[in-house]
Scaffold this motif. Structure first.
Motif, PDB file in Angstrom:
ATOM      1  N   ALA A 244       0.692  -1.355   0.169  1.00 20.66           N
ATOM      2  CA  ALA A 244       0.014   0.101  -0.103  1.00 20.66           C
ATOM      3  C   ALA A 244       0.958   1.203  -0.045  1.00 20.66           C
ATOM      4  O   ALA A 244       0.644   2.321  -0.540  1.00 20.66           O
ATOM      5  CB  ALA A 244      -0.907  -0.152   1.155  1.00 20.66           C
ATOM      6  N   ILE A 245       2.090   1.245   0.712  1.00 18.68           N
ATOM      7  CA  ILE A 245       2.949   2.416   0.720  1.00 18.68           C
ATOM      8  C   ILE A 245       3.369   2.696  -0.623  1.00 18.68           C
ATOM      9  O   ILE A 245       3.843   3.689  -0.807  1.00 18.68           O
ATOM     10  CB  ILE A 245       3.852   2.002   1.810  1.00 18.68           C
ATOM     11  CG1 ILE A 245       3.332   1.631   3.216  1.00 18.68           C
ATOM     12  CG2 ILE A 245       4.628   3.222   2.089  1.00 18.68           C
ATOM     13  CD1 ILE A 245       2.904   2.622   4.082  1.00 18.68           C
ATOM     14  N   ASN A 246       3.740   1.723  -1.403  1.00 17.08           N
ATOM     15  CA  ASN A 246       4.072   1.926  -2.713  1.00 17.08           C
ATOM     16  C   ASN A 246       3.526   2.900  -3.425  1.00 17.08           C
ATOM     17  O   ASN A 246       4.153   3.413  -4.487  1.00 17.08           O
ATOM     18  CB  ASN A 246       4.077   0.518  -3.415  1.00 17.08           C
ATOM     19  CG  ASN A 246       4.849   0.482  -4.738  1.00 17.08           C
ATOM     20  OD1 ASN A 246       5.963   1.317  -4.697  1.00 17.08           O
ATOM     21  ND2 ASN A 246       4.679  -0.481  -5.672  1.00 17.08           N
ATOM     22  N   HIS A 247       2.247   3.157  -3.223  1.00 13.85           N
ATOM     23  CA  HIS A 247       1.255   4.206  -4.138  1.00 13.85           C
ATOM     24  C   HIS A 247       1.873   5.635  -3.972  1.00 13.85           C
ATOM     25  O   HIS A 247       1.746   6.479  -4.981  1.00 13.85           O
ATOM     26  CB  HIS A 247      -0.280   4.195  -3.577  1.00 13.85           C
ATOM     27  CG  HIS A 247      -0.618   2.759  -4.020  1.00 13.85           C
ATOM     28  ND1 HIS A 247      -1.465   2.679  -5.325  1.00 13.85           N
ATOM     29  CD2 HIS A 247      -0.830   1.723  -3.619  1.00 13.85           C
ATOM     30  CE1 HIS A 247      -2.066   1.510  -5.401  1.00 13.85           C
ATOM     31  NE2 HIS A 247      -1.463   0.537  -4.393  1.00 13.85           N
ATOM     32  N   LYS A 248       2.235   6.032  -2.948  1.00 14.43           N
ATOM     33  CA  LYS A 248       3.100   7.486  -2.700  1.00 14.43           C
ATOM     34  C   LYS A 248       4.174   7.247  -2.187  1.00 14.43           C
ATOM     35  O   LYS A 248       4.838   8.311  -2.033  1.00 14.43           O
ATOM     36  CB  LYS A 248       2.293   8.172  -1.615  1.00 14.43           C
ATOM     37  CG  LYS A 248       0.618   8.126  -2.108  1.00 14.43           C
ATOM     38  CD  LYS A 248       0.560   9.457  -2.947  1.00 14.43           C
ATOM     39  CE  LYS A 248      -0.732   9.453  -3.669  1.00 14.43           C
ATOM     40  NZ  LYS A 248      -1.225  10.275  -4.800  1.00 14.43           N
ATOM     41  N   GLY A 249       4.944   6.130  -2.178  1.00 10.73           N
ATOM     42  CA  GLY A 249       6.321   6.275  -1.555  1.00 10.73           C
ATOM     43  C   GLY A 249       6.892   4.827  -1.666  1.00 10.73           C
ATOM     44  O   GLY A 249       6.404   4.124  -2.829  1.00 10.73           O
ATOM     45  N   ASP A 250       7.954   4.608  -1.030  1.00 13.60           N
ATOM     46  CA  ASP A 250       8.625   3.413  -1.326  1.00 13.60           C
ATOM     47  C   ASP A 250       8.098   2.291  -0.600  1.00 13.60           C
ATOM     48  O   ASP A 250       7.558   2.346   0.571  1.00 13.60           O
ATOM     49  CB  ASP A 250      10.149   3.475  -0.834  1.00 13.60           C
ATOM     50  CG  ASP A 250      10.979   4.539  -1.249  1.00 13.60           C
ATOM     51  OD1 ASP A 250      10.585   5.240  -2.163  1.00 13.60           O
ATOM     52  OD2 ASP A 250      11.753   5.049  -0.427  1.00 13.60           O
ATOM     53  N   PRO A 251       7.720   1.198  -1.334  1.00 13.68           N
ATOM     54  CA  PRO A 251       7.275   0.108  -0.368  1.00 13.68           C
ATOM     55  C   PRO A 251       7.997  -0.564   0.750  1.00 13.68           C
ATOM     56  O   PRO A 251       9.328  -0.203   0.786  1.00 13.68           O
ATOM     57  CB  PRO A 251       7.220  -1.207  -1.712  1.00 13.68           C
ATOM     58  CG  PRO A 251       8.114  -0.817  -2.525  1.00 13.68           C
ATOM     59  CD  PRO A 251       8.339   0.653  -2.497  1.00 13.68           C
ATOM     60  N   VAL A 252       7.344  -1.260   1.711  1.00 19.22           N
ATOM     61  CA  VAL A 252       8.137  -1.609   2.878  1.00 19.22           C
ATOM     62  C   VAL A 252       9.143  -2.835   2.188  1.00 19.22           C
ATOM     63  O   VAL A 252       8.862  -3.517   1.242  1.00 19.22           O
ATOM     64  CB  VAL A 252       7.160  -2.224   3.969  1.00 19.22           C
ATOM     65  CG1 VAL A 252       7.896  -2.846   4.902  1.00 19.22           C
ATOM     66  CG2 VAL A 252       6.316  -1.116   4.424  1.00 19.22           C
ATOM     67  N   ALA A 253      10.269  -2.440   2.650  1.00 21.23           N
ATOM     68  CA  ALA A 253      11.335  -3.683   2.182  1.00 21.23           C
ATOM     69  C   ALA A 253      10.957  -4.850   2.779  1.00 21.23           C
ATOM     70  O   ALA A 253      11.927  -5.492   3.414  1.00 21.23           O
ATOM     71  CB  ALA A 253      12.709  -3.195   2.654  1.00 21.23           C
ATOM     72  N   ILE A 254       9.896  -5.667   2.560  1.00 17.41           N
ATOM     73  CA  ILE A 254       9.475  -6.902   3.024  1.00 17.41           C
ATOM     74  C   ILE A 254      10.669  -8.055   2.810  1.00 17.41           C
ATOM     75  O   ILE A 254      10.974  -8.598   3.648  1.00 17.41           O
ATOM     76  CB  ILE A 254       8.248  -7.415   2.169  1.00 17.41           C
ATOM     77  CG1 ILE A 254       7.194  -6.289   2.256  1.00 17.41           C
ATOM     78  CG2 ILE A 254       7.896  -8.788   2.689  1.00 17.41           C
ATOM     79  CD1 ILE A 254       5.786  -6.449   1.666  1.00 17.41           C
ATOM     80  N   ARG A 255      11.192  -7.822   1.620  1.00 17.85           N
ATOM     81  CA  ARG A 255      12.379  -8.943   1.392  1.00 17.85           C
ATOM     82  C   ARG A 255      13.520  -8.996   2.073  1.00 17.85           C
ATOM     83  O   ARG A 255      14.019  -9.834   2.884  1.00 17.85           O
ATOM     84  CB  ARG A 255      12.723  -9.025  -0.068  1.00 17.85           C
ATOM     85  CG  ARG A 255      13.910  -9.839  -0.592  1.00 17.85           C
ATOM     86  CD  ARG A 255      14.044  -9.994  -2.133  1.00 17.85           C
ATOM     87  NE  ARG A 255      14.644  -8.742  -2.581  1.00 17.85           N
ATOM     88  CZ  ARG A 255      15.099  -8.312  -3.729  1.00 17.85           C
ATOM     89  NH1 ARG A 255      15.253  -9.552  -4.490  1.00 17.85           N
ATOM     90  NH2 ARG A 255      15.468  -7.355  -3.898  1.00 17.85           N
ATOM     91  N   TRP A 256      14.029  -7.427   2.232  1.00 17.78           N
ATOM     92  CA  TRP A 256      15.254  -7.451   3.061  1.00 17.78           C
ATOM     93  C   TRP A 256      14.788  -7.529   4.789  1.00 17.78           C
ATOM     94  O   TRP A 256      15.687  -8.151   5.453  1.00 17.78           O
ATOM     95  CB  TRP A 256      15.768  -5.894   2.894  1.00 17.78           C
ATOM     96  CG  TRP A 256      16.223  -5.527   1.690  1.00 17.78           C
ATOM     97  CD1 TRP A 256      15.953  -4.320   1.002  1.00 17.78           C
ATOM     98  CD2 TRP A 256      16.855  -6.243   0.649  1.00 17.78           C
ATOM     99  NE1 TRP A 256      16.358  -4.123  -0.271  1.00 17.78           N
ATOM    100  CE2 TRP A 256      17.034  -5.503  -0.746  1.00 17.78           C
ATOM    101  CE3 TRP A 256      17.080  -7.675   0.531  1.00 17.78           C
ATOM    102  CZ2 TRP A 256      17.557  -5.827  -1.791  1.00 17.78           C
ATOM    103  CZ3 TRP A 256      17.588  -8.272  -0.624  1.00 17.78           C
ATOM    104  CH2 TRP A 256      18.067  -7.290  -1.876  1.00 17.78           C
ATOM    105  N   LEU A 257      13.682  -7.262   4.914  1.00 20.38           N
ATOM    106  CA  LEU A 257      13.413  -7.579   6.560  1.00 20.38           C
ATOM    107  C   LEU A 257      13.336  -9.035   6.686  1.00 20.38           C
ATOM    108  O   LEU A 257      13.930  -9.587   7.744  1.00 20.38           O
ATOM    109  CB  LEU A 257      11.863  -7.187   6.959  1.00 20.38           C
ATOM    110  CG  LEU A 257      12.167  -5.616   6.788  1.00 20.38           C
ATOM    111  CD1 LEU A 257      10.535  -4.802   7.141  1.00 20.38           C
ATOM    112  CD2 LEU A 257      12.566  -5.156   7.859  1.00 20.38           C
ATOM    113  N   LYS A 258      12.793 -10.061   5.847  1.00 18.37           N
ATOM    114  CA  LYS A 258      12.882 -11.228   6.030  1.00 18.37           C
ATOM    115  C   LYS A 258      14.144 -11.783   6.097  1.00 18.37           C
ATOM    116  O   LYS A 258      14.674 -12.666   6.606  1.00 18.37           O
ATOM    117  CB  LYS A 258      12.214 -11.945   4.818  1.00 18.37           C
ATOM    118  CG  LYS A 258      11.777 -13.376   5.052  1.00 18.37           C
ATOM    119  CD  LYS A 258      10.838 -13.829   4.184  1.00 18.37           C
ATOM    120  CE  LYS A 258      10.555 -13.318   2.762  1.00 18.37           C
ATOM    121  NZ  LYS A 258       9.391 -12.790   2.265  1.00 18.37           N
ATOM    122  N   GLU A 259      15.107 -11.081   5.067  1.00 20.77           N
ATOM    123  CA  GLU A 259      16.556 -11.457   5.122  1.00 20.77           C
ATOM    124  C   GLU A 259      17.258 -11.230   6.334  1.00 20.77           C
ATOM    125  O   GLU A 259      17.911 -11.963   6.847  1.00 20.77           O
ATOM    126  CB  GLU A 259      17.151 -10.658   3.889  1.00 20.77           C
ATOM    127  CG  GLU A 259      18.304 -11.230   3.378  1.00 20.77           C
ATOM    128  CD  GLU A 259      19.703 -10.412   4.189  1.00 20.77           C
ATOM    129  OE1 GLU A 259      21.032 -11.460   4.134  1.00 20.77           O
ATOM    130  OE2 GLU A 259      19.813  -9.635   5.062  1.00 20.77           O
TER     131      GLU A 259
END
Lengths: 596, 367
Positions: A244-259
């Protein structure tokens, strides 16, 4: 108090006000103009809205619920729901507006609404107040500072010039503080969960990271993905494109957080300690899996947990399949794969290495030994580029090249390399070649924005000075008298709009032909599977369509004991889809063998 | 012969004040023998509600604790959180906050003038002051998007910057209000009737004032100079120059005179604020409001509200919701304990008059 004549007379001065015009508005003939940031009734741009429900979450009055409205269906990145406001509860604080990640929800200048019907206080903004389209937006999120954090915590990477010197991991990973900060940006709307093929519990594990409960996050990840660390490094992360954040900003770094959260677990023993898995007693059923790729490993892990006797037959010396042999080590180091596989072995998964089905053991033997068989062999046979002179010395295929490099086999590529193709394999081959000291050019038929490769990979290649030549169509491989590649002839192309509305096609510009001098040409235009190990009578009973085994939604083939997963069963052809297939197959196999 | 005592119920519908409460009077003739306050008509359990809401969700709630002057609630909650969290507030935001607080004080005094006059039957005054108050509400609407409930001051600063040209419009309204003061004086403050009704009525003995916990203009009307803005300055009050008027009469008249002079002080404060307000940020952004936690700790903060010292005690257990928010408002003391005490011996017709002079605010008493 004495007699106060002045005090009696002065109040009569008020009479002078009687001649002055009134200050009031003559309602209803006149209405008061509201201020430009007045907080009136809601308005929602239904097209912008993605139904993330953050407005509903923040509403302290419980005035907003998310409902289905006609014309908006659940699809990628849209929950299909839209907010409905109970104007009997709303206090017009506009927190919903300030928190709206897409900016679709705003307040208008409308403030008068009279009705005798209490149910009509329930408004779906954008539906119930958009009939005349005349509402004036007043309090808007765009005016103030957004409540959400739109900037991603940047990921530190090796410099491009440093990277090409070795196969060291490019992405350096988040520190604890960075991870907490990045995880805190998540609004837990769960839109990402829908699009993730595995439906990982993304908001839950991100929330655990934000709270500082990393072990919890690991447990949540392993609930439906035993290759979390691999995904943390190389997942195609559709979750982030729908964030959802991708619409106005950078998406949450889901992949890097999992990493971050999985890579900090030192070894298989620690994983086991954190997860403390509840392994069921052996149930006496045996399952054979062909191929230790992501789908095979996933299925084997969850089957083993459920008490099945699982054996994986792997033709190579190492587990991992394409993630082991296809992905370069600067993206996914060997010890990371080993750690994840070792943990699986520790809970009872058996892997027979260097055992190629059809050569070292026949398919029918396997059928004898196991009650159910799952095929997850992946696409390993490269498509030929289809050029004259392609069989010259020095004209090689990317998958074979990457296999050799990842196996530690030296490949002499010389100092000038061209890669044909625009997918992730092409980019991987190019970046590996760069690390081997070559000057690398990628020739791709269409535009850069058409490249199927991950944009971060493309960017990575550019940072490493890989030359990307778009709209270049290879025509012929040129070789010397010894049959050794010396160059590739290609033509530049222009993009022609497709009359049928499809994507533009490249058309060769006549006469704009060039020769690129080369020492090695690497083809990377796609792969297919090798089904030669499957006996003909079995092949006849299952359906193979356009190179893939046809399966139902539970990964079952036409034969009840045979299942197919991964690239050979789905068109996504990425690791996370393979994991999803494996996870689904577990349920089918369980149903078949345990009659559950 | 001793008059026979009867019971008289005054209220609960707005007995000369904003909000609902009742005073049960034992009267002998028209003299009050005993007064007993009854509240419960406005209890909304805001303090408790906040324990179930995230920190951000508390902001739209607190303004309702005092309808005529909501802003000290917002400012108190914001400042308490900032104190526990150690969050910096931009200088510009502090000036904007003071402007909002003082505009709210002015708006509230307009309502008080209307109520005080109305409760003695002088109904022209509320017509004027409620109308003039609307000019202040227009400013609030422009600045905050709301006329009554502003939901504007929150932790880290304020929600929006000043709109273009607002400063000029604030100055225009101040000028207008200042020009209206002589009209108010002639109709109300110099009115012989008001003087006769107010002098010597509703006396709070000076020696009892502190013991009873009286604050604000009732305390300053006993000649005791006490004002949080001076004694323990918050925001930017220490950078502003203003007087704290006091009067010695201990009665309604003295309280009225204190307030009348404070109107001028507030106008002066707002002018200074507009003059000194620096450019720059107006909000030091909080983290994601859905996950925002405040470190464990507690803070007691207070403002000088229009009714007097107004405090918030906020406790955080480190989670995303307050463990406890306690609101310590002056109306609880003035409108319950002091009122019951000073109504003894008063005339029935003075009850509403006295209640109003104490700044009795039932929504704040009950929260």
């Amino acid at each position: 108090m004495a007699f106060d004549l002045k005090g009696i007379l002065t109040p009569f001065a008020a009479l002078s006000q009687g001649t002055k015009p009134p200050h009031t508005v003559k309602y209803p003939a006149e209405q008061k103009e509201t201020a430009h940031r007045y907080r009136g009734m809601h308005h929602n741009d239904l097209e912008e809205c993605i139904g993330c429900g953050t407005c509903s979450t923040i509403c302290q009055n419980g005035a907003i619920d998310m409902i289905h409205i006609d014309g908006y269906e659940t699809n990628n990145g849209d929950s299909g729901l839209r907010p409905r406001v109970d104007n009997g509860r709303c206090c017009w604080c506009a927190l919903c507006v300030d928190v709206c990640p897409t900016g679709s929800l705003n307040l208008t200048s409308d403030y008068i609404y009279v009705t005798e019907d209490p149910d009509s206080f329930l408004w779906t903004p954008g539906v119930d107040n958009a009939k005349d389209g005349k509402e004036k937006l007043s309090w808007q999120s765009s005016e103030g500072k957004r409540l959400l954090d739109y900037e991603r915590v940047p990921m530190k990477e090796l410099e491009g010039t440093e990277r090409v010197k070795s196969f060291a991991e490019v992405v350096l990973g988040y520190t604890e503080d960075e991870a907490r900060k990045e995880a805190d940006r998540c609004i837990a709307c769960g839109i990402c969960t829908d699009i993730c093929p595995v439906h990982m519990h993304i908001p839950e594990y991100i929330n655990a990271i934000a709270r500082g409960e990393d072990d919890d996050a690991v447990r949540i990840i392993y609930d439906n993905n035993p290759l979390g660390e691999m995904c943390g490094k190389v997942c195609t992360r559709r979750c982030e494109t729908t964030c959802a954040i991708n619409h106005k900003g950078d998406p949450v770094a889901i992949r890097w957080l999992k990493e971050y959260v999985t890579a900090r677990v030192k070894n298989a023993d620690v994983i086991k300690e954190i997860l403390n898995p509840d392994i069921a007693e052996p149930n006496g059923h045996s399952v054979g899996i062909i191929g230790a790729g992501p789908s095979g490993l996933t299925a084997a892990y969850y089957l083993a947990l459920k008490g099945f006797d699982v054996t994986i037959y792997e033709s190579k010396a190492h587990a991992g399949g394409m993630i082991m042999y296809g992905i370069p080590k600067y993206r996914l180091p060997l010890d990371s794969i080993d750690k994840q596989v070792d943990y699986m072995l520790s809970i009872g998964v058996k892997i027979k290495y260097n055992t190629k089905v059809g050569t070292d053991i026949t398919f029918n033997e396997l059928k004898e030994k196991h009650e159910a068989i799952m095929i997850g062999i992946g696409f390993e046979v490269p498509y030929p580029i289809g050029l004259t002179g392609e069989d010259a010395k020095g004209s090689i295929q990317a998958v074979n090249f990457l296999y050799n490099i990842n196996s530690g086999i030296n490949v002499d590529i010389g100092d000038k390399v061209a890669v044909i193709g625009g997918g992730n394999v092409a980019i991987d081959a190019a970046r590996v070649s760069k690390r081997m000291g070559a000057e690398v050019t990628i020739l791709y038929r269409r535009r850069v924005e058409d490249m199927p490769a991950d944009w971060e990979e493309i960017e990575g290649a550019e940072h490493e000075n890989v030359i990307i030549h778009p709209q270049a169509i290879p025509l012929e491989v040129i070789s010397d008298e010894n049959g050794k590649v010396t160059g590739v002839k290609y033509a530049n192309a222009e993009m022609i709009a497709d009359d049928k509305g499809g994507r533009p096609r490249p058309k060769i510009i006549e006469g704009d032909e060039h020769i690129l001098p080369l020492t090695t040409l690497i083809g990377a235009i796609g792969q297919e599977a090798d089904y030669s190990f499957i006996p003909d009578d079995i092949k006849e009973q299952i359906e193979i369509s356009r190179g893939r085994i046809v399966v139902d939604e539970n990964q079952a083939t036409a034969l009840p004991w045979l299942f197919a997963t991964g690239d050979i069963a789905n068109r996504q052809a990425d690791a996370i889809s393979a994991i999803a297939d494996g996870y689904r197959a577990v349920k089918s196999i369980e149903k078949l063998l345990l009659k559950k | 012969m001793r008059e026979k005592e009867t019971t008289l119920y005054l209220g609960p519908q707005h007995p000369g004040i904003t909000g609902n409460m009742m005073v049960k009077l034992k009267v002998a003739g028209d003299t009050i023998v005993k007064a007993e306050t009854h509240v419960g008509y406005l209890h909304r359990a805001f303090e408790k509600l906040m324990e179930n809401r995230t920190w951000t969700q508390c902001f739209p709630i607190v303004c309702r604790i005092c309808v005529p002057e909501p802003d000290p609630n917002e400012e108190n909650l914001a400042r308490a959180i900032e104190e526990i969290e150690g969050r910096e507030v931009p200088e510009r935001a502090k000036y904007i906050r003071v402007m909002v607080l003082e505009l709210a004080r002015l708006a509230s005094y307009q309502l008080w003038m209307g109520g005080q006059s109305g409760s003695m039957g002088l109904y022209t005054m509320p017509q004027w002051t409620v109308g003039d108050r609307d000019y202040i509400l227009d400013l609030f609407e422009e600045l905050t998007g709301g006329r009554i409930y502003h939901m504007y001051i929150w932790a880290g600063g304020v929600r929006r910057d000043l709109p273009d040209g607002l400063k000029g419009r604030v100055l225009n309204v101040l000028k207008y209000l200042e020009n209206r003061l002589p009209d108010y004086d002639k109709l109300m403050f110099q009115n012989a009737m008001f003087r006769k009704r107010a002098e010597g009525v509703g006396i709070i003995p000076k020696e009892k004032a502190i013991e009873w916990g009286v604050v604000g203009s009732p305390l300053r009307g006993c000649g005791i100079k006490h004002d949080v803005r001076i004694d323990e300055p918050y925001e930017v009050y220490d950078k502003l120059e203003f007087e704290v008027p006091t009067h010695e009469g201990n009665d309604i008249w003295s309280r009225a005179m204190v307030r009348r002079q404070e109107i001028e002080q507030s106008i002066s404060i707002i002018r200074q604020v507009l003059d000194k307000m620096p450019e720059g940020e107006y909000y030091n952004k909080i983290p994601n409001p859905l996950n925002w936690t405040i470190p464990a700790g507690d803070a007691f903060v207070k403002t000088e509200s229009v009714r007097g010292e107004f405090g918030y005690y906020v406790v955080s257990d480190g989670s995303d919701k307050p463990r406890r928010v306690h609101v310590r408002g002056p109306a609880y003391v003035h409108g319950v304990t002091v009122l019951e005490e000073i109504l003894k011996g008063a005339n029935i017709s003075d009850v509403s008059f006295i209640m109003n002079s104490l700044g009795t605010c039932p929504p704040e008493i009950e929260r």
